[in-house]
Design a protein around this motif. Structure first.
Motif, PDB file in Angstrom:
ATOM      1  N   ILE A 179      55.639  10.383  22.953  1.00 55.86           N
ATOM      2  CA  ILE A 179      56.314  10.180  21.532  1.00 55.86           C
ATOM      3  C   ILE A 179      57.173  11.369  21.125  1.00 55.86           C
ATOM      4  N   ALA A 180      56.521  12.605  21.463  1.00 52.95           N
ATOM      5  CA  ALA A 180      57.117  13.727  20.914  1.00 52.95           C
ATOM      6  C   ALA A 180      58.250  13.957  21.626  1.00 52.95           C
ATOM      7  N   ASP A 181      58.373  13.803  22.979  1.00 56.75           N
ATOM      8  CA  ASP A 181      59.498  13.987  23.871  1.00 56.75           C
ATOM      9  C   ASP A 181      60.530  13.086  23.256  1.00 56.75           C
ATOM     10  N   LEU A 182      60.215  11.768  23.099  1.00 54.48           N
ATOM     11  CA  LEU A 182      61.224  11.052  22.570  1.00 54.48           C
ATOM     12  C   LEU A 182      61.974  11.448  21.189  1.00 54.48           C
ATOM     13  N   LEU A 183      60.902  11.758  20.513  1.00 50.63           N
ATOM     14  CA  LEU A 183      61.614  12.235  19.147  1.00 50.63           C
ATOM     15  C   LEU A 183      62.286  13.340  19.109  1.00 50.63           C
ATOM     16  N   GLY A 184      61.878  14.475  19.893  1.00 52.11           N
ATOM     17  CA  GLY A 184      62.418  15.699  20.204  1.00 52.11           C
ATOM     18  C   GLY A 184      64.025  15.332  20.855  1.00 52.11           C
TER      19      GLY A 184
ATOM     20  N   ARG B 256      59.181   0.960  22.668  1.00 45.74           N
ATOM     21  CA  ARG B 256      59.791   0.242  21.469  1.00 45.74           C
ATOM     22  C   ARG B 256      59.339   0.903  20.289  1.00 45.74           C
ATOM     23  N   ALA B 257      58.324   1.364  19.989  1.00 51.00           N
ATOM     24  CA  ALA B 257      57.716   1.815  18.775  1.00 51.00           C
ATOM     25  C   ALA B 257      58.397   3.229  18.572  1.00 51.00           C
ATOM     26  N   ALA B 258      58.139   4.085  19.804  1.00 53.35           N
ATOM     27  CA  ALA B 258      58.616   5.319  19.363  1.00 53.35           C
ATOM     28  C   ALA B 258      60.101   5.612  19.236  1.00 53.35           C
TER      29      ALA B 258
ATOM     30  N   ARG C 205      66.648   9.467  25.702  1.00 54.71           N
ATOM     31  CA  ARG C 205      67.169  10.603  25.438  1.00 54.71           C
ATOM     32  C   ARG C 205      66.312  11.874  25.509  1.00 54.71           C
ATOM     33  N   THR C 206      66.663  12.711  26.111  1.00 55.58           N
ATOM     34  CA  THR C 206      65.906  14.021  25.928  1.00 55.58           C
ATOM     35  C   THR C 206      66.716  15.262  25.652  1.00 55.58           C
ATOM     36  N   ALA C 207      65.953  16.300  25.173  1.00 51.43           N
ATOM     37  CA  ALA C 207      66.313  17.486  24.627  1.00 51.43           C
ATOM     38  C   ALA C 207      65.736  18.766  24.973  1.00 51.43           C
ATOM     39  N   PRO C 208      66.179  19.715  25.411  1.00 46.44           N
ATOM     40  CA  PRO C 208      65.304  20.936  25.796  1.00 46.44           C
ATOM     41  C   PRO C 208      64.361  21.298  24.441  1.00 46.44           C
ATOM     42  N   VAL C 209      63.147  21.786  24.807  1.00 46.43           N
ATOM     43  CA  VAL C 209      62.392  22.080  23.754  1.00 46.43           C
ATOM     44  C   VAL C 209      62.370  23.627  23.700  1.00 46.43           C
ATOM     45  N   VAL C 210      62.983  24.122  22.294  1.00 48.68           N
ATOM     46  CA  VAL C 210      63.214  25.568  22.340  1.00 48.68           C
ATOM     47  C   VAL C 210      61.803  26.255  22.056  1.00 48.68           C
ATOM     48  N   GLY C 211      61.015  25.603  21.450  1.00 50.62           N
ATOM     49  CA  GLY C 211      59.490  26.400  20.988  1.00 50.62           C
ATOM     50  C   GLY C 211      58.455  25.288  21.083  1.00 50.62           C
ATOM     51  N   GLU C 212      57.208  25.616  21.676  1.00 49.66           N
ATOM     52  CA  GLU C 212      55.992  24.839  21.417  1.00 49.66           C
ATOM     53  C   GLU C 212      54.905  25.976  21.374  1.00 49.66           C
ATOM     54  N   ARG C 213      54.141  25.472  20.204  1.00 45.71           N
ATOM     55  CA  ARG C 213      52.894  26.303  20.234  1.00 45.71           C
ATOM     56  C   ARG C 213      51.726  25.507  19.500  1.00 45.71           C
TER      57      ARG C 213
ATOM     58  N   CYS D 271      41.572  22.486   6.190  1.00 45.40           N
ATOM     59  CA  CYS D 271      41.687  21.650   5.295  1.00 45.40           C
ATOM     60  C   CYS D 271      40.239  20.981   4.888  1.00 45.40           C
ATOM     61  N   ASP D 272      40.001  21.199   3.578  1.00 43.21           N
ATOM     62  CA  ASP D 272      38.723  20.552   3.288  1.00 43.21           C
ATOM     63  C   ASP D 272      37.606  21.196   3.972  1.00 43.21           C
ATOM     64  N   GLY D 273      37.660  22.589   4.407  1.00 39.23           N
ATOM     65  CA  GLY D 273      36.462  23.011   5.209  1.00 39.23           C
ATOM     66  C   GLY D 273      36.484  22.996   6.716  1.00 39.23           C
ATOM     67  N   ALA D 274      37.661  21.971   7.109  1.00 37.75           N
ATOM     68  CA  ALA D 274      37.479  21.766   8.574  1.00 37.75           C
ATOM     69  C   ALA D 274      38.711  22.394   9.347  1.00 37.75           C
ATOM     70  N   VAL D 275      38.545  22.894  10.395  1.00 37.10           N
ATOM     71  CA  VAL D 275      39.869  23.426  11.162  1.00 37.10           C
ATOM     72  C   VAL D 275      40.330  22.378  11.989  1.00 37.10           C
ATOM     73  N   LEU D 276      41.545  22.142  11.576  1.00 34.73           N
ATOM     74  CA  LEU D 276      42.524  21.171  12.355  1.00 34.73           C
ATOM     75  C   LEU D 276      43.487  21.723  13.388  1.00 34.73           C
ATOM     76  N   GLU D 277      43.524  21.050  14.515  1.00 33.67           N
ATOM     77  CA  GLU D 277      44.337  21.440  15.459  1.00 33.67           C
ATOM     78  C   GLU D 277      45.693  20.764  15.503  1.00 33.67           C
ATOM     79  N   GLY D 278      46.972  21.571  15.845  1.00 36.66           N
ATOM     80  CA  GLY D 278      47.932  20.773  15.822  1.00 36.66           C
ATOM     81  C   GLY D 278      48.895  21.295  16.929  1.00 36.66           C
ATOM     82  N   CYS D 279      49.941  20.648  17.558  1.00 35.95           N
ATOM     83  CA  CYS D 279      50.772  21.198  18.507  1.00 35.95           C
ATOM     84  C   CYS D 279      52.264  20.851  17.855  1.00 35.95           C
ATOM     85  N   LEU D 280      52.853  22.111  17.718  1.00 40.21           N
ATOM     86  CA  LEU D 280      54.172  22.133  17.210  1.00 40.21           C
ATOM     87  C   LEU D 280      55.275  22.197  18.376  1.00 40.21           C
ATOM     88  N   ARG D 281      56.188  21.256  18.467  1.00 40.64           N
ATOM     89  CA  ARG D 281      57.377  21.327  19.265  1.00 40.64           C
ATOM     90  C   ARG D 281      58.609  21.308  18.488  1.00 40.64           C
ATOM     91  N   THR D 282      59.633  22.172  18.919  1.00 36.00           N
ATOM     92  CA  THR D 282      60.782  22.212  18.207  1.00 36.00           C
ATOM     93  C   THR D 282      62.192  22.136  19.215  1.00 36.00           C
TER      94      THR D 282
END
Length: 235
Positions: free
Chosen positions: A58-63, A207-209, A7-15, A21-32
């Motif tokens: 995985i992000a696409d399938l969850l989306g 299967r896992a996703a 199943r797929t759904a249109p992504v409204v936002g991605e940034r 965290c603990d002095g380290a800069v962690l990078e992330g990708c948010l998809r909505t």
């Protein structure tokens, strides 16, 4: 990736999102996606993998199941080259706990129930994190790795937990079943492969996703719509 149709759904936002965290800069990708039921934080111990085809899949399938995703590199580029840090459950878990504490400042995530998904070396770290007293996690899914390495923290976990075993190694299955016995809340152990099942490229990843998507849809959807039902413990 050669997988079954999903199943797929249109992504409204991605940034891109950066968190300290603990002095380290962690990078992330948010998809909505449109009208999300919840947010799933996808954690792994490497750096830069948030844009890998595997995590994108995985992000696409969850989306497609109306689940927003935040794919996080829990280690920096320099740290990911240090095997000791990649396998440091407490370090990864502490970083992930810091990410959860910062979710309320992200507008897209502020009102969504949260789930955690970890694979490989991040699997025990995800479980370590869920046991934190202030962790507000409604559901957990991990694939592979050694979930039992979360140790006695497993006995504090009440969030519904899905443990997925990707191979037919009896030792890995035993480690997962042992971890399941220690969990305080609802738990399911799922074997993704066995003799006679499909070995097509990408099939285990699909299967896992898909299993995780169903799990999070069920439990995050229930958290978004309060009910008087009590979860049952499953094996």
């Amino acid at each position: 990736m050669n997988v079954l149709a999903t199943r797929t759904a249109p992504v409204v936002g991605e940034r891109e999102i950066a968190m300290t965290c603990d002095g380290a800069v962690l990078e992330g990708c948010l998809r909505t996606p449109a009208h999300p039921l919840g947010l799933v934080v996808l954690a792994h111990g490497g750096s830069g993998d948030r844009h890998s085809p595997r995590h994108r899949f995985i992000a696409d399938l969850l989306g497609g199941h109306r689940l927003a995703t935040l794919t996080v590199d829990v280690l920096t580029a320099a740290e990911s080259a240090d095997k000791a840090k990649v396998l440091d459950v407490e370090l990864l878990g502490g970083r992930l706990a810091g990410v959860l504490r910062r979710l309320p400042v992200i507008p897209e995530a502020r009102r969504l129930p949260v789930g955690l998904f970890g694979t490989g070396s991040a699997a025990p770290a995800v479980l370590w994190t869920v046991a934190e007293p202030d962790a507000r996690v409604e559901a957990v899914a991990v694939r592979g790795g050694r979930p039992d390495l979360a140790g006695e923290r497993l006995t504090r976990i009440t969030a519904p937990t899905l443990l997925m075993v990707g191979g037919v190694d009896p030792r890995v299955l035993q480690h997962n079943r042992h971890a399941a016995e220690l969990l305080a809340g609802e738990c399911r152990v799922t074997e993704l492969s066995s003799p006679g099942r499909s070995s097509r490229p990408g099939h285990l990843s699909w299967r896992a996703a898909y299993s995780a998507a169903v799990w999070f849809t069920e439990h995050l959807g229930a958290a978004a719509e309060p009910s008087g039902c009590t979860a049952t413990r499953r094996r």
